[in-house]
Design an enzyme around this catalytic site. Structure first.
Site, PDB file in Angstrom:
ATOM      1  N   HIS A  51     -10.739  -4.036   3.488  1.00 30.46           N
ATOM      2  CA  HIS A  51     -10.642  -3.604   4.884  1.00 30.46           C
ATOM      3  C   HIS A  51     -11.495  -2.363   5.169  1.00 30.46           C
ATOM      4  CE1 HIS A  51      -8.154  -0.944   2.644  1.00 30.46           C
ATOM      5  NE2 HIS A  51      -8.043  -0.153   3.695  1.00 30.46           N
ATOM      6  N   ASP A  52     -12.058  -1.741   4.129  1.00 32.57           N
ATOM      7  CA  ASP A  52     -12.908  -0.559   4.334  1.00 32.57           C
ATOM      8  C   ASP A  52     -14.389  -0.914   4.322  1.00 32.57           C
ATOM      9  OD1 ASP A  52     -10.821   1.249   4.556  1.00 32.57           O
ATOM     10  OD2 ASP A  52     -10.711   1.559   2.390  1.00 32.57           O
ATOM     11  N   GLU A 100      -6.694   3.211  -5.831  1.00 31.09           N
ATOM     12  CA  GLU A 100      -7.976   3.185  -5.150  1.00 31.09           C
ATOM     13  C   GLU A 100      -8.755   4.375  -5.667  1.00 31.09           C
ATOM     14  OE1 GLU A 100      -9.971   3.308  -0.733  1.00 31.09           O
ATOM     15  OE2 GLU A 100      -8.291   4.599  -1.186  1.00 31.09           O
ATOM     16  N   ASP A 144      -3.181   4.425  -2.417  1.00 34.08           N
ATOM     17  CA  ASP A 144      -4.289   4.749  -1.527  1.00 34.08           C
ATOM     18  C   ASP A 144      -4.872   6.119  -1.834  1.00 34.08           C
ATOM     19  OD1 ASP A 144      -5.734   4.229   1.080  1.00 34.08           O
ATOM     20  OD2 ASP A 144      -4.751   6.129   1.558  1.00 34.08           O
ATOM     21  N   ASP A 179       0.851  -1.180   0.000  1.00 33.00           N
ATOM     22  CA  ASP A 179       0.000   0.000   0.000  1.00 33.00           C
ATOM     23  C   ASP A 179       0.893   1.238   0.000  1.00 33.00           C
ATOM     24  OD1 ASP A 179      -2.540   1.351   0.455  1.00 33.00           O
ATOM     25  OD2 ASP A 179      -3.129  -0.503   1.456  1.00 33.00           O
TER      26      ASP A 179
HETATM   27  C1  GLC Z   1      -8.244   4.577   1.913  1.00 32.27           C
HETATM   28  C2  GLC Z   1      -7.978   3.361   2.773  1.00 32.27           C
HETATM   29  C3  GLC Z   1      -8.654   3.553   4.081  1.00 32.27           C
HETATM   30  C4  GLC Z   1      -8.078   4.783   4.735  1.00 32.27           C
HETATM   31  C5  GLC Z   1      -8.179   5.993   3.831  1.00 32.27           C
HETATM   32  C6  GLC Z   1      -7.304   7.098   4.314  1.00 32.27           C
HETATM   33  O1  GLC Z   1      -9.580   4.715   1.617  1.00 32.27           O
HETATM   34  O2  GLC Z   1      -8.411   2.210   2.107  1.00 32.27           O
HETATM   35  O3  GLC Z   1      -8.520   2.446   4.930  1.00 32.27           O
HETATM   36  O4  GLC Z   1      -8.744   5.027   5.929  1.00 32.27           O
HETATM   37  O5  GLC Z   1      -7.739   5.708   2.521  1.00 32.27           O
HETATM   38  O6  GLC Z   1      -5.961   6.740   4.141  1.00 32.27           O
END
Ligand code: GLC
Length: 576
Positions: A351-352, A285, A231, A129
């Site tokens: 994980h989100d 992402e 990310d 990540d």
């Molecule tokens: C992304 C991650 C998430 C995190 C956010 C801020 O969405 O997947 O877990 O809280 O970014 O970094």
């Protein structure tokens, strides 16, 4: 002499003929189309919750190392690891304070090197990540940046001097007041944080910052990692003229925050400076708010990234349920938008999100196993690269905590504080997070029926789901028909059949509200996939005759006997 020359010419001709026959009979991969990352099956490991080796209640790298044979046994070939860098853990590692060191909770760089080695020895690739839309407020850059308006690091972040008045409203996803500007009295200025106050946004408009990021990427690529997951990267570039946005823009904030400014230019620069120099995969992402945005990110001719993932599918499930017709239409639209160029990521959990089976299947005792298997069949038979979140291979379910004290997630907790401050119904909020909080997907991995599900010998950082006594890997290892063993079968099916990776996707029985049916087709090979997304028997209508078809996989003991699918039935046929 002449005879010898003649013989040489003859054997060369025969060789050429044979090789051209082989070439035309087998579909030799066209390397411009076939890529390892397209054929990958990505397994996501959430390090905090996977396996604790030292008994401090937090998962760690040594814990992951101890389970590499398990990961390998799943048949997956790429592991995506959530952030493991130094971090004060405001957002479980998504607030990085040192990008070149390992978080103490997780171990040391020596552990990391062993982990990477252990993965490569097993033919597993590692994707890391990369969290560079923001850093932690405890990163040295931010400490310097906030210390003075003239610091050389000032422009590593976005500041708004308070004498200009209040900055135009920006929405923060994790802030208690949803306000993305935080006032800092030290220099009488506001800094920007799209996420929590401890996650100040980095200033990508600053070339120095960009060079720092590329150098961090090279550091990890030189260690031999195999990819980056970027990310929240769609938010990285900002319109720094800071226009006022219309009232209520936050309902559609991706439209305002996504793919702004020179984001594509920065990605092209990153590609030139780093990505193109290594055999690494890259996935962003977020994919903006239009197909064009998404295309531009991953169109190979533009030299930006390999893949992106959009949220339309994963945002669909709500406590009151979701429309299967809508799910079909989302996945079909995305597939057709990318059928000629670009490449998709296929996923419905990470994980989100709360747990896959609780949101998209049915986690009741009666249907948990069969609906989890149906969802696996879906994700493993679509075109694109599937991403599968740890624990979903066991059909792990939402924990659904009923007390706010049991939650750990900054987003869940800050939103609770906000609901309280605006006088909203707290029981209603608790009910909602029981279904959708990210912590549902972050409870410890259920290894066995021993204390703490075999995750730790200490006190786990977040409670274990009490159903670990029945839902756990050890029990499922022993059962040939378990959710886990079905996962292995469906992964193998995908790996053995390139038609499931590259084949053309055609939706059938489009208006059927319960059944998702489609074919995949490549080089004369055609498969039919039938999925009942409901807890009732469901009829499907296609002209395809399945009588002569070969059943390759089913989540029930036998194949279809009629045109009715059993509750959550999944079947994959090879058509003649
Ligand atoms: C992304 C991650 C998430 C995190 C956010 C801020 O969405 O997947 O877990 O809280 O970014 O970094």
């Amino acid at each position: 002499m002449r005879k010898a020359v003649y013989q040489i010419i003859l054997s060369i001709t025969v060789l050429m003929l044979v090789s051209s026959m082989v070439y035309s009979q087998n579909t030799v991969p066209d390397t411009s189309v076939h890529k390892w990352w397209k054929e990958a099956i990505v397994y996501q490991v959430y390090p905090r919750s996977f396996k604790d080796n030292d008994g401090d209640g937090v998962g760690d790298l040594k814990g992951i190392i101890s389970q590499l044979d398990y990961i390998k046994s799943l048949g997956v070939n790429v592991v995506w690891l959530n952030p493991i860098y130094n971090s004060p853990n405001d957002d479980n590692g998504y607030d990085v304070s040192d990008y070149r060191n390992i978080m103490k909770d997780f171990g040391t760089m020596a552990d990391f090197d062993l982990l990477l080695k252990g993965m490569h020895e097993r033919g597993l690739k590692l994707v890391m990540d990369l969290v560079v839309n923001h850093s932690s407020d405890e990163h040295e850059w931010f400490k310097q940046s906030r210390s003075s308006r003239t610091s050389p690091y000032r422009n590593y972040y976005h500041w708004w001097n308070a004498e200009r008045g209040k900055p135009p409203y920006r929405y923060s996803l994790f802030d208690v007041n949803h306000d993305a500007w935080r006032y800092d009295s030290l220099t009488n200025a506001y800094y920007l944080h799209f996420f929590s106050q401890k996650q100040p946004d980095l200033n990508w408009e600053n070339p120095k910052l960009r060079q720092e990021v590329y150098s961090i990427m090279k550091f990890w690529a030189n260690k031999g990692i195999d990819g980056f997951r970027l990310d929240a990267f769609q938010f990285a570039a900002k319109d720094t003229t800071w226009p006022a946005f219309p009232k209520g823009f936050e309902k559609n904030f991706i439209q305002y925050y996504g793919m702004q400014g020179n984001l594509h230019g920065y990605l092209q620069e990153m590609n030139k400076e780093v990505l193109s120099k290594y055999d690494v995969m890259s996935v962003a992402e977020g994919a903006g708010s239009t197909f064009e945005d998404a295309h531009n990110l991953v169109d190979a001719d533009r030299h930006e990234l390999n893949m992106a993932y959009a949220f339309d599918g994963v945002d669909l499930a709500k406590p009151e349920g979701y429309s299967v017709l809508r799910l079909k239409s989302i996945f079909t639209k995305w597939d057709s938008a990318f059928d000629e160029k670009g490449w998709l990521s296929i996923f419905l959990a990470n994980h989100d999100q709360a747990r896959l089976v609780s949101r998209y299947g049915n986690d009741s005792r009666q249907f948990r196993d069969v609906s989890a298997k149906m969802l696996m069949t879906f994700l493993m038979t679509m075109r694109g690269t599937p991403y599968y979140y740890n624990g979903d291979e066991l059909g792990m379910t939402n924990a659904g905590f009923t007390k706010i004290e049991d939650y750990r997630d900054v987003q869940t907790i800050n939103e609770y504080k906000r609901q309280k401050s605006i006088g909203a119904s707290l029981p209603a909020y608790i009910k909602r997070i029981g279904f959708e909080s990210r912590d549902n997907g972050r409870t410890p991995f259920q290894w066995n029926n021993q204390a703490n599900a075999g995750f730790t010998s200490g006190t786990p950082w977040i409670k274990v789901n009490p159903n670990y006594k029945t839902i756990n890997a050890a029990a499922q290892e022993k059962d040939l028909n378990s959710t886990l063993n079905y996962f292995r079968k469906v992964v193998k099916l995908r790996k053995d059949n390139l038609v499931l990776v590259y084949g053309k996707y055609t939706l059938l029985d489009k208006n059927n509200p319960n059944v998702y049916a489609y074919t995949r087709e490549l080089d004369g090979k055609k498969m039919l996939i039938l999925l009942n997304f409901s807890g009732k028997p469901a009829v499907f209508n296609t002209d395809i005759n399945i009588r002569n078809a070969t059943l390759l996989l089913s989540n029930y003991k036998k194949g279809l006997e009629s045109r009715a699918l059993l509750p959550y039935e999944a079947a994959v046929y090879l058509l003649k």
